[in-house]
Scaffold this motif. Sequence first.
Motif, PDB file in Angstrom:
ATOM      1  N   UNK A 191      -7.267   6.382   3.616  1.00  0.00           N
ATOM      2  CA  UNK A 191      -6.210   5.994   4.561  1.00  0.00           C
ATOM      3  C   UNK A 191      -5.858   7.111   5.542  1.00  0.00           C
ATOM      4  N   UNK A 192      -6.429   8.289   5.343  1.00  0.00           N
ATOM      5  CA  UNK A 192      -6.156   9.392   6.247  1.00  0.00           C
ATOM      6  C   UNK A 192      -4.791  10.018   6.057  1.00  0.00           C
ATOM      7  N   UNK A 193      -4.200   9.796   4.898  1.00  0.00           N
ATOM      8  CA  UNK A 193      -2.884  10.367   4.619  1.00  0.00           C
ATOM      9  C   UNK A 193      -3.011  11.830   4.220  1.00  0.00           C
ATOM     10  N   UNK A 194      -2.150  12.652   4.787  1.00  0.00           N
ATOM     11  CA  UNK A 194      -2.073  14.057   4.403  1.00  0.00           C
ATOM     12  C   UNK A 194      -1.147  14.154   3.194  1.00  0.00           C
ATOM     13  N   UNK A 195      -1.078  15.297   2.533  1.00  0.00           N
ATOM     14  CA  UNK A 195      -0.120  15.440   1.433  1.00  0.00           C
ATOM     15  C   UNK A 195       1.319  15.112   1.870  1.00  0.00           C
ATOM     16  N   UNK A 196       1.649  15.397   3.120  1.00  0.00           N
ATOM     17  CA  UNK A 196       2.993  15.088   3.604  1.00  0.00           C
ATOM     18  C   UNK A 196       3.223  13.581   3.709  1.00  0.00           C
TER      19      UNK A 196
END
Length: 126
Positions: free
Chosen positions: A17-22
């Motif tokens: 999904x291209x989610x960063x840790x943030x």
Amino acid sequence: RMLIDCKADVNRPEPIMGNTPLHLAVDPYVNFSSALALKALGADCSLVNNDGLKPAQILLAKGEANQAAQLEGRPMNQEELEVHAASKHPVAARFQRSVFSQVSWVLRCPPERLESCPSAEDAPLE
């Protein structure tokens, strides 16, 4: 803190999904203080995921306007103040427990990746 100790990139997106840790830290099941800690360690609030959303936009969509502004280190703007006020309305609470929240997995899965997304049987019911 463990990410930094292991020399991990706090801005590296996950591949699906291209989610960063943030992005992941603003999930409703994660404590918001984790997002603030990541930001303090250098996480970039301006990065977007595959849906084109910044972490603050995810918070705003959940009705967490105050947290969205806090994450970006600024006061709430007019739109966020309106979302914040609307989220306190009694009808908003009923809508959040509606069938729309149970099929939200469909809304998070773009058509081009539909075959790799969870099926309706796998979606958690609330």
